[in-house]
Design a protein around this motif. Structure first.
Motif, short mmCIF file in Angstrom:
data_model
loop_
_atom_site.label_atom_id
_atom_site.label_comp_id
_atom_site.label_asym_id
_atom_site.label_seq_id
_atom_site.Cartn_x
_atom_site.Cartn_y
_atom_site.Cartn_z
N ILE A 81 0.87 -1.18 0.00
CA ILE A 81 0.00 0.00 0.00
C ILE A 81 0.91 1.22 0.00
O ILE A 81 1.61 1.51 0.98
CB ILE A 81 -0.91 0.01 1.24
CG1 ILE A 81 -1.81 -1.23 1.25
CG2 ILE A 81 -1.76 1.28 1.27
CD1 ILE A 81 -2.62 -1.38 2.53
N ILE A 107 -2.82 6.06 1.00
CA ILE A 107 -4.17 5.89 1.54
C ILE A 107 -4.90 7.22 1.39
O ILE A 107 -4.49 8.23 1.98
CB ILE A 107 -4.13 5.48 3.03
CG1 ILE A 107 -3.37 4.16 3.20
CG2 ILE A 107 -5.54 5.36 3.59
CD1 ILE A 107 -3.21 3.72 4.65
N LEU A 157 -7.07 3.09 -1.94
CA LEU A 157 -5.73 2.60 -1.69
C LEU A 157 -4.95 2.54 -3.00
O LEU A 157 -5.47 2.03 -4.02
CB LEU A 157 -5.74 1.19 -1.08
CG LEU A 157 -6.46 0.98 0.26
CD1 LEU A 157 -6.33 -0.48 0.68
CD2 LEU A 157 -5.92 1.92 1.33
N SER A 189 -5.17 1.08 -8.31
CA SER A 189 -5.91 1.63 -7.17
C SER A 189 -7.14 0.78 -6.92
O SER A 189 -7.77 0.28 -7.87
CB SER A 189 -6.31 3.08 -7.44
OG SER A 189 -5.17 3.91 -7.56
#
Length: 446
Positions: free
Chosen positions: A170, A173, A198, A209
């Motif tokens: 990741i 965020i 994310l 994404s």
């Protein structure tokens, strides 16, 4: 006349009306408007009252009228002066907890009452996964998995259609650089139940994404437990090649009855079964489970077709294999009653460590004025000879096996392995027999 109305799920109204055959058609002028009331409260006077009420509840409701030999009036004299020094409700809880602790009775305890809630709740949320630091952000090392038959219970990263491979990182965020976050929950604060974007970098280098919906910390903890439970079930199934079943009960309430019914009956034809009540929080369904385990097949139905179809018991869904129970020091309350009953009824061995020792039950009716509670353990468990069981002693396993912390952290499971070994040996010694039809009856000739 003062009349209180009631409706399912509602508090109802308080009406002041003239006595008569029926209520007036217009009740607006008769309704007491609580929103107009202002009540002056003296907290210290309430604390003194609640302390006195709690002391009396233990005196009047605890199953042993002698309170395990404790001089209860002396306890009131000992702790009452501390109430005068209390400055907030949490301190009163502590004083009352110390007093009730003198009885040494696990279900006699204190529940907080009307406490002021903080406006600074951090709103932690999670993704249902184990995330570890990575130079590019936070790597998804493990996605918590649960029963595939319950897709609605899947965690945020395991939601249908996402197909996120393990090892993905990741990188952002909601547009925030993940490398700047001291912990991924910082980027998820306040986002429980909301859609979050994310940015991911997959192990093969592809970037994409995804939109996920984080869960609150309570749900996150449940996902971790589900992952633990389902992992045990898969381990048992693989180690036994499908001959041994596994059921874990996290507590003994309505949801756990549903878990038991769904998982037990689906495995009722196995040669062996492990019922795991480790870390069980209690409830009151022990008799339900023990009754199902106590059923015995005494006759069988033999169908004609298809050819060679196996007979099945006329006592439907009777488990005819061998059963063991796993328990540990965190098996509590009704989890212990079930475990003790399993032993006493001779249904099989208990493997693990001695349980908590909470054997005196209660009604949870010992309310205080602010909806706090001074729980009093009211009903002790006794055998036919009058001797009390479980309370203060716990349930002693037939086969003691501990899970050392270091070994457990390394993925070892001594207790589960012991249960598997016992069942495999027992199945070999006493295999489950399926009856074969004998000679079909023929009319007797005169």
């Amino acid at each position: 006349m003062v009349v209180k109305t009631a409706a399912p799920g509602a508090a109802g109204d308080i009406l002041i009306v003239d006595a008569g055959a029926k209520l007036p058609t217009d009740l607006d002028k008769s309704r007491v408007l609580w929103s107009d009331w202002q009540i002056q409260v003296d907290p210290r006077a309430e604390w003194r009252q609640m302390f006195a009420d709690g002391w009396r509840m233990q005196r009047d409701y605890v199953y042993d009228k002698d309170l395990h030999g404790v001089d209860w009036p002396a306890m009131r004299r000992k702790y009452a002066p501390l109430v005068e020094r209390v400055t907030e409700r949490g301190e009163l809880n502590e004083v009352m907890a110390q007093m009730v602790g003198e009885i040494s009775l696990l279900h006699s305890s204190v529940r907080p009452g009307d406490l002021r809630q903080s406006s600074g709740e951090p709103g932690w949320a999670g993704l249902g996964a184990l995330l570890v630091r990575d130079p590019q952000g936070w790597k998804i090392q493990r996605i918590y998995s649960g029963d595939p038959e319950l897709p609605s219970e899947a965690g945020p990263l395991a939601a249908p259609g996402l197909d996120i491979p393990l090892g993905s990182v990741i990188t952002a965020i909601n547009g925030r650089d993940a490398t700047t976050l001291p912990d991924p929950t910082e980027g998820l604060r306040g986002q429980s139940g909301k859609q979050v974007l994310l940015a991911l970098r997959e192990p093969g280098g592809r970037s994409r994404s995804v939109v996920v919906t984080p869960v609150d910390q309570r749900r996150e903890a449940r996902l971790r437990v589900d992952d633990w439970r389902y992992g045990k079930a898969r381990r048992v199934d693989q180690a036994s090649q499908g001959h041994i079943g596994y059921v874990h009960l996290r507590a003994m309430g309505p949801e756990d009855i549903a878990d038991f019914a769904r998982e037990f009956y689906a495995q009722s034809d196995r040669d062996g079964l492990i019922i795991d009540v480790r870390h069980n929080n209690g409830g009151n369904i022990d008799s339900f489970i023990l009754e199902k385990l106590s059923r015995r097949a005494w006759a069988y139905w033999q169908p004609r077709s298809p050819e060679g179809a196996a007979p099945y018991p006329n006592m439907q869904q009777t488990f005819r294999g061998h059963v063991v129970v796993l328990a540990n020091e965190e098996t509590y309350s009704d989890g212990e009653t079930f475990t003790e009953g399993f032993k006493r009824l001779g249904l099989g061995p208990v493997i693990g460590t001695t349980t908590s020792g909470a054997g005196v039950w209660l009604s949870d009716n010992n309310w205080l004025v602010d909806k706090g509670m001074m729980r009093a353990a009211e009903n002790g468990q006794i055998l036919i000879d009058g001797s009390f069981i479980v309370e203060g002693k716990g349930v002693t396993p037939d086969i003691r096996v501990d899970n050392p912390p270091r070994a457990t952290a390394q993925g070892q499971e001594a207790q589960l392995d012991a249960a598997l070994a016992w069942l495999k040996q027992r199945i070999q010694e006493a295999p489950v027999v399926t009856p074969k039809p004998g000679a079909y009856p023929r009319p007797v000739k005169p």
